[in-house]
Design a protein around this motif. Structure first.
Motif, PDB file in Angstrom:
ATOM      1  N   PRO A 133       4.636   0.284  -3.889  1.00 13.57           N
ATOM      2  CA  PRO A 133       4.328  -0.857  -4.754  1.00 13.57           C
ATOM      3  C   PRO A 133       5.531  -1.802  -4.861  1.00 13.57           C
ATOM      4  O   PRO A 133       6.650  -1.367  -5.109  1.00 13.57           O
ATOM      5  CB  PRO A 133       4.023  -0.229  -6.116  1.00 13.57           C
ATOM      6  CG  PRO A 133       3.731   1.202  -5.839  1.00 13.57           C
ATOM      7  CD  PRO A 133       4.469   1.559  -4.592  1.00 13.57           C
ATOM      8  N   GLY A 147      -0.267   4.833 -12.747  1.00 18.51           N
ATOM      9  CA  GLY A 147       0.450   4.024 -11.764  1.00 18.51           C
ATOM     10  C   GLY A 147      -0.440   3.445 -10.694  1.00 18.51           C
ATOM     11  O   GLY A 147      -0.133   2.413 -10.113  1.00 18.51           O
ATOM     12  N   TRP A 148      -1.584   4.071 -10.458  1.00 17.48           N
ATOM     13  CA  TRP A 148      -2.499   3.567  -9.432  1.00 17.48           C
ATOM     14  C   TRP A 148      -2.996   2.169  -9.769  1.00 17.48           C
ATOM     15  O   TRP A 148      -3.288   1.368  -8.879  1.00 17.48           O
ATOM     16  CB  TRP A 148      -3.669   4.528  -9.228  1.00 17.48           C
ATOM     17  CG  TRP A 148      -4.509   4.723 -10.458  1.00 17.48           C
ATOM     18  CD1 TRP A 148      -4.316   5.639 -11.447  1.00 17.48           C
ATOM     19  CD2 TRP A 148      -5.656   3.962 -10.838  1.00 17.48           C
ATOM     20  NE1 TRP A 148      -5.274   5.504 -12.422  1.00 17.48           N
ATOM     21  CE2 TRP A 148      -6.117   4.480 -12.071  1.00 17.48           C
ATOM     22  CE3 TRP A 148      -6.347   2.898 -10.267  1.00 17.48           C
ATOM     23  CZ2 TRP A 148      -7.219   3.962 -12.724  1.00 17.48           C
ATOM     24  CZ3 TRP A 148      -7.448   2.389 -10.932  1.00 17.48           C
ATOM     25  CH2 TRP A 148      -7.875   2.919 -12.143  1.00 17.48           C
ATOM     26  N   ILE A 149      -3.046   1.821 -11.066  1.00 17.27           N
ATOM     27  CA  ILE A 149      -3.487   0.484 -11.467  1.00 17.27           C
ATOM     28  C   ILE A 149      -2.485  -0.556 -10.969  1.00 17.27           C
ATOM     29  O   ILE A 149      -2.859  -1.557 -10.357  1.00 17.27           O
ATOM     30  CB  ILE A 149      -3.646   0.396 -13.003  1.00 17.27           C
ATOM     31  CG1 ILE A 149      -4.768   1.310 -13.473  1.00 17.27           C
ATOM     32  CG2 ILE A 149      -3.883  -1.047 -13.438  1.00 17.27           C
ATOM     33  CD1 ILE A 149      -4.836   1.495 -14.979  1.00 17.27           C
ATOM     34  N   TRP A 153       3.180   5.977 -13.220  1.00 14.99           N
ATOM     35  CA  TRP A 153       2.755   7.168 -12.475  1.00 14.99           C
ATOM     36  C   TRP A 153       3.052   8.435 -13.273  1.00 14.99           C
ATOM     37  O   TRP A 153       2.388   9.453 -13.093  1.00 14.99           O
ATOM     38  CB  TRP A 153       3.421   7.237 -11.097  1.00 14.99           C
ATOM     39  CG  TRP A 153       2.613   6.559 -10.031  1.00 14.99           C
ATOM     40  CD1 TRP A 153       2.986   5.486  -9.289  1.00 14.99           C
ATOM     41  CD2 TRP A 153       1.288   6.888  -9.596  1.00 14.99           C
ATOM     42  NE1 TRP A 153       1.980   5.124  -8.440  1.00 14.99           N
ATOM     43  CE2 TRP A 153       0.926   5.966  -8.598  1.00 14.99           C
ATOM     44  CE3 TRP A 153       0.363   7.860  -9.963  1.00 14.99           C
ATOM     45  CZ2 TRP A 153      -0.311   5.995  -7.961  1.00 14.99           C
ATOM     46  CZ3 TRP A 153      -0.873   7.884  -9.326  1.00 14.99           C
ATOM     47  CH2 TRP A 153      -1.198   6.974  -8.335  1.00 14.99           C
ATOM     48  N   PHE A 191       0.844  -1.197   0.000  1.00 17.54           N
ATOM     49  CA  PHE A 191       0.000   0.000   0.000  1.00 17.54           C
ATOM     50  C   PHE A 191       0.880   1.249   0.000  1.00 17.54           C
ATOM     51  O   PHE A 191       0.593   2.217  -0.693  1.00 17.54           O
ATOM     52  CB  PHE A 191      -0.925   0.004   1.215  1.00 17.54           C
ATOM     53  CG  PHE A 191      -1.733   1.259   1.348  1.00 17.54           C
ATOM     54  CD1 PHE A 191      -2.863   1.448   0.568  1.00 17.54           C
ATOM     55  CD2 PHE A 191      -1.363   2.252   2.227  1.00 17.54           C
ATOM     56  CE1 PHE A 191      -3.612   2.609   0.676  1.00 17.54           C
ATOM     57  CE2 PHE A 191      -2.102   3.416   2.344  1.00 17.54           C
ATOM     58  CZ  PHE A 191      -3.229   3.591   1.568  1.00 17.54           C
ATOM     59  N   ALA A 237       4.972   0.579 -11.691  1.00 21.06           N
ATOM     60  CA  ALA A 237       4.238   1.649 -11.014  1.00 21.06           C
ATOM     61  C   ALA A 237       4.951   2.991 -11.213  1.00 21.06           C
ATOM     62  O   ALA A 237       4.313   4.007 -11.499  1.00 21.06           O
ATOM     63  CB  ALA A 237       4.079   1.343  -9.529  1.00 21.06           C
ATOM     64  N   HIS A 284      -0.264  -0.066  -8.641  1.00 14.97           N
ATOM     65  CA  HIS A 284      -0.221   0.067  -7.187  1.00 14.97           C
ATOM     66  C   HIS A 284      -1.288  -0.839  -6.562  1.00 14.97           C
ATOM     67  O   HIS A 284      -1.002  -1.607  -5.636  1.00 14.97           O
ATOM     68  CB  HIS A 284      -0.447   1.527  -6.809  1.00 14.97           C
ATOM     69  CG  HIS A 284       0.063   1.881  -5.466  1.00 14.97           C
ATOM     70  ND1 HIS A 284       0.653   3.077  -5.203  1.00 14.97           N
ATOM     71  CD2 HIS A 284       0.082   1.214  -4.287  1.00 14.97           C
ATOM     72  CE1 HIS A 284       1.005   3.140  -3.943  1.00 14.97           C
ATOM     73  NE2 HIS A 284       0.665   2.001  -3.358  1.00 14.97           N
ATOM     74  N   LEU A 285      -2.518  -0.772  -7.077  1.00 18.80           N
ATOM     75  CA  LEU A 285      -3.596  -1.634  -6.566  1.00 18.80           C
ATOM     76  C   LEU A 285      -3.315  -3.107  -6.844  1.00 18.80           C
ATOM     77  O   LEU A 285      -3.559  -3.969  -5.990  1.00 18.80           O
ATOM     78  CB  LEU A 285      -4.937  -1.233  -7.182  1.00 18.80           C
ATOM     79  CG  LEU A 285      -5.499   0.106  -6.732  1.00 18.80           C
ATOM     80  CD1 LEU A 285      -6.787   0.412  -7.490  1.00 18.80           C
ATOM     81  CD2 LEU A 285      -5.758   0.117  -5.240  1.00 18.80           C
ATOM     82  N   TRP A 286      -2.782  -3.408  -8.020  1.00 13.33           N
ATOM     83  CA  TRP A 286      -2.439  -4.792  -8.364  1.00 13.33           C
ATOM     84  C   TRP A 286      -1.395  -5.340  -7.388  1.00 13.33           C
ATOM     85  O   TRP A 286      -1.471  -6.478  -6.938  1.00 13.33           O
ATOM     86  CB  TRP A 286      -1.934  -4.850  -9.803  1.00 13.33           C
ATOM     87  CG  TRP A 286      -1.481  -6.199 -10.265  1.00 13.33           C
ATOM     88  CD1 TRP A 286      -1.947  -7.427  -9.863  1.00 13.33           C
ATOM     89  CD2 TRP A 286      -0.453  -6.469 -11.207  1.00 13.33           C
ATOM     90  NE1 TRP A 286      -1.271  -8.430 -10.518  1.00 13.33           N
ATOM     91  CE2 TRP A 286      -0.345  -7.862 -11.352  1.00 13.33           C
ATOM     92  CE3 TRP A 286       0.377  -5.655 -11.962  1.00 13.33           C
ATOM     93  CZ2 TRP A 286       0.565  -8.464 -12.197  1.00 13.33           C
ATOM     94  CZ3 TRP A 286       1.281  -6.265 -12.815  1.00 13.33           C
ATOM     95  CH2 TRP A 286       1.369  -7.646 -12.928  1.00 13.33           C
ATOM     96  N   SER A 287      -0.437  -4.514  -7.031  1.00 10.66           N
ATOM     97  CA  SER A 287       0.607  -4.912  -6.099  1.00 10.66           C
ATOM     98  C   SER A 287       0.017  -5.267  -4.737  1.00 10.66           C
ATOM     99  O   SER A 287       0.401  -6.264  -4.120  1.00 10.66           O
ATOM    100  CB  SER A 287       1.625  -3.777  -5.961  1.00 10.66           C
ATOM    101  OG  SER A 287       2.600  -4.081  -5.008  1.00 10.66           O
ATOM    102  N   TRP A 309      -0.037   9.037 -15.009  1.00  8.77           N
ATOM    103  CA  TRP A 309      -1.190   8.952 -14.109  1.00  8.77           C
ATOM    104  C   TRP A 309      -1.926   7.614 -14.133  1.00  8.77           C
ATOM    105  O   TRP A 309      -3.094   7.530 -13.797  1.00  8.77           O
ATOM    106  CB  TRP A 309      -2.166  10.089 -14.350  1.00  8.77           C
ATOM    107  CG  TRP A 309      -1.542  11.404 -14.061  1.00  8.77           C
ATOM    108  CD1 TRP A 309      -1.074  12.290 -14.980  1.00  8.77           C
ATOM    109  CD2 TRP A 309      -1.243  11.964 -12.787  1.00  8.77           C
ATOM    110  NE1 TRP A 309      -0.513  13.369 -14.367  1.00  8.77           N
ATOM    111  CE2 TRP A 309      -0.611  13.199 -13.010  1.00  8.77           C
ATOM    112  CE3 TRP A 309      -1.449  11.549 -11.484  1.00  8.77           C
ATOM    113  CZ2 TRP A 309      -0.187  14.002 -11.961  1.00  8.77           C
ATOM    114  CZ3 TRP A 309      -1.031  12.351 -10.445  1.00  8.77           C
ATOM    115  CH2 TRP A 309      -0.411  13.567 -10.696  1.00  8.77           C
TER     116      TRP A 309
END
Length: 67
Positions: free
Chosen positions: A21, A50-52, A45, A18, A41, A54-57, A48
């Motif tokens: 990543p 990188g959040w994908i 980023w 969280f 990530a 980040h969540l996958w991680s 924009w």
């Protein structure tokens, strides 16, 4: 007690991912996967998305099963 999905080790790994990543994968000893998550990530980023990664991680660290 086995270190399977939903274990306290996986919860800790998900929390680590969280914040950074790939850190959760590194905590689990999966160095190559950690490097992939971190680099993807960081690169995404910039545009924009990188959040994908980040969540996958986070999800990947939480659902990891040691075989």
């Amino acid at each position: 007690m086995s270190e399977g999905q939903g274990s306290s080790g996986n919860v800790l790994a998900a929390i680590c991912s969280f914040f950074i990543p790939g850190l959760g994968q590194l905590v689990q000893g999966r160095v190559f996967k950690a490097l992939i998550m971190f680099v993807l990530a960081a690169v995404l980023w910039v545009i924009w998305l990188g959040w994908i990664i980040h969540l996958w991680s986070i999800v990947d660290a939480a659902m990891y099963r040691r075989d």
